[in-house]
Design an enzyme around this catalytic site. Structure first.
Site, PDB file in Angstrom:
ATOM      1  N   GLU A 194       8.548  39.497-108.602  1.00 47.84           N
ATOM      2  CA  GLU A 194       7.870  40.194-107.508  1.00 47.84           C
ATOM      3  C   GLU A 194       8.646  39.948-106.229  1.00 47.84           C
ATOM      4  O   GLU A 194       9.101  38.832-105.969  1.00 47.84           O
ATOM      5  CB  GLU A 194       6.427  39.681-107.381  1.00 47.84           C
ATOM      6  N   CYS A 244      11.577  36.273-100.248  1.00 43.97           N
ATOM      7  CA  CYS A 244      11.818  37.675 -99.917  1.00 43.97           C
ATOM      8  C   CYS A 244      12.464  37.875 -98.555  1.00 43.97           C
ATOM      9  O   CYS A 244      12.910  38.972 -98.237  1.00 43.97           O
ATOM     10  CB  CYS A 244      10.494  38.447 -99.949  1.00 43.97           C
TER      11      CYS A 244
END
Length: 313
Positions: free
Chosen positions: A110, A72
């Site tokens: 996610e 991320c």
């Protein structure tokens, strides 16, 4: 239904799916200490420890759901935000490479909340289009863990992509629920931690923190802007930089002094059960892994909703 897990980390997503009745048959993770933790807690899952770019798709057993909490940092407001121009951001396309070869029924992803806003929405549109071009129907949710029963502000983007339109149409993300537990319903202040977690009362760090702790029911930490204090008994986001800078580990005042929270308490604030534990790895790796994982109950509730639309049939 069986799961293939990419960028598995210590197995937060895998644990959530297992708790919902799914089986994880194969996982991939590159970080050596994270692999040790994964093997310690998932001894029956086949774990590949190579760079995902070197994974031979022929070596992956058949599966139904591809799950990935892909890196991320390149999309985060706390990272460099280079997106797909960052080598880590480009790893998203390894997920697509494996999906092309194995053609899973569902893909679960996610990532950080900023994923939808990154580069004025272009990054999320690219991810959406990559999935859509492969005939997946997409649902996504941006959710803060504290709105789903966990006393931590941790907002993440969850994407569920279905090959079957009817399943996608029936699927609903879990509804928000009132927060019934707060930080110190999770962390027991009456139990003394190891002495190494307590601040030295003669240190400057102790003196600053002692002066800053005006509400013992909150959690604190040093930040770039001074000392940060939580609100409403809800922890701020646990970050992976806890493993790089020890002074970024959250701090509490318990019945015995002022101390950093332990890695096990970090896991508890991520919704992990007490049975989940670390093997013999460096403390900095434990903290890094805690900050890099997911809030297990949120993913578990999403997995349950998958079952309710008939995926398990």
């Amino acid at each position: 239904m069986v799961i293939c897990s990419l960028f598995a980390g210590i197995g937060g997503i895998d644990l959530a799916f297992k708790q919902s009745g799914f089986e994880v048959v194969w996982a991939n993770e590159f970080d050596k200490d994270a692999c040790k933790t994964y093997r310690h807690n998932f001894p029956d899952t086949l774990l590949s420890e190579c760079d995902i770019r070197k994974v031979n798709t022929d070596d992956i057993p058949d599966f139904d759901i591809l799950a990935a909490g892909f890196p991320c940092q390149s999309f985060s407001v706390c990272g460099n935000k280079k997106g797909f121009a960052d080598e880590r951001g480009n790893l998203f396309f390894e997920i697509m490479r494996i999906a092309d070869a194995k053609k899973p029924k569902i893909i679960f992803l996610e990532n950080v909340a900023n994923l939808t806003e990154h580069d004025n929405g272009k990054t999320f549109n690219r991810i959406h289009n990559e999935l859509s071009d492969r005939d997946y129907y997409i649902r996504y949710l941006i959710a803060d863990a504290c709105n789903y029963g966990i006393p931590q502000h941790r907002t993440r983007t969850y994407i569920v992509a279905f090959k079957d339109f009817d399943m996608c149409n029936k699927f609903q993300f879990p509804k928000e629920q009132p927060l019934k537990k707060h930080i110190f319903d999770i962390i027991d202040r009456s139990v003394k931690a190891d002495d190494s977690f307590y601040l030295n009362e003669n240190s400057v760090q102790y003196q600053k923190m002692n002066a800053a702790i005006t509400d013992e029911n909150q959690i604190y930490r040093f930040s770039d802007y001074g000392i940060q204090k939580s609100k409403d008994g809800i922890s701020f986001t646990l970050k992976a930089n806890m493993g790089t800078w020890y002074n970024r580990v959250p701090i509490i005042k318990d019945n015995f002094g002022i101390r950093t929270i332990t890695p096990q308490e970090c896991l508890a604030l991520q919704g992990f059960p007490k049975s989940f534990d670390f093997p013999d790895i460096p403390m900095k790796s434990m903290y890094k892994q805690c900050g890099n994982t997911v809030v297990v109950p949120v993913v578990k509730n999403i997995a349950k909703q998958m079952r309710e639309v008939g995926i398990y049939k």
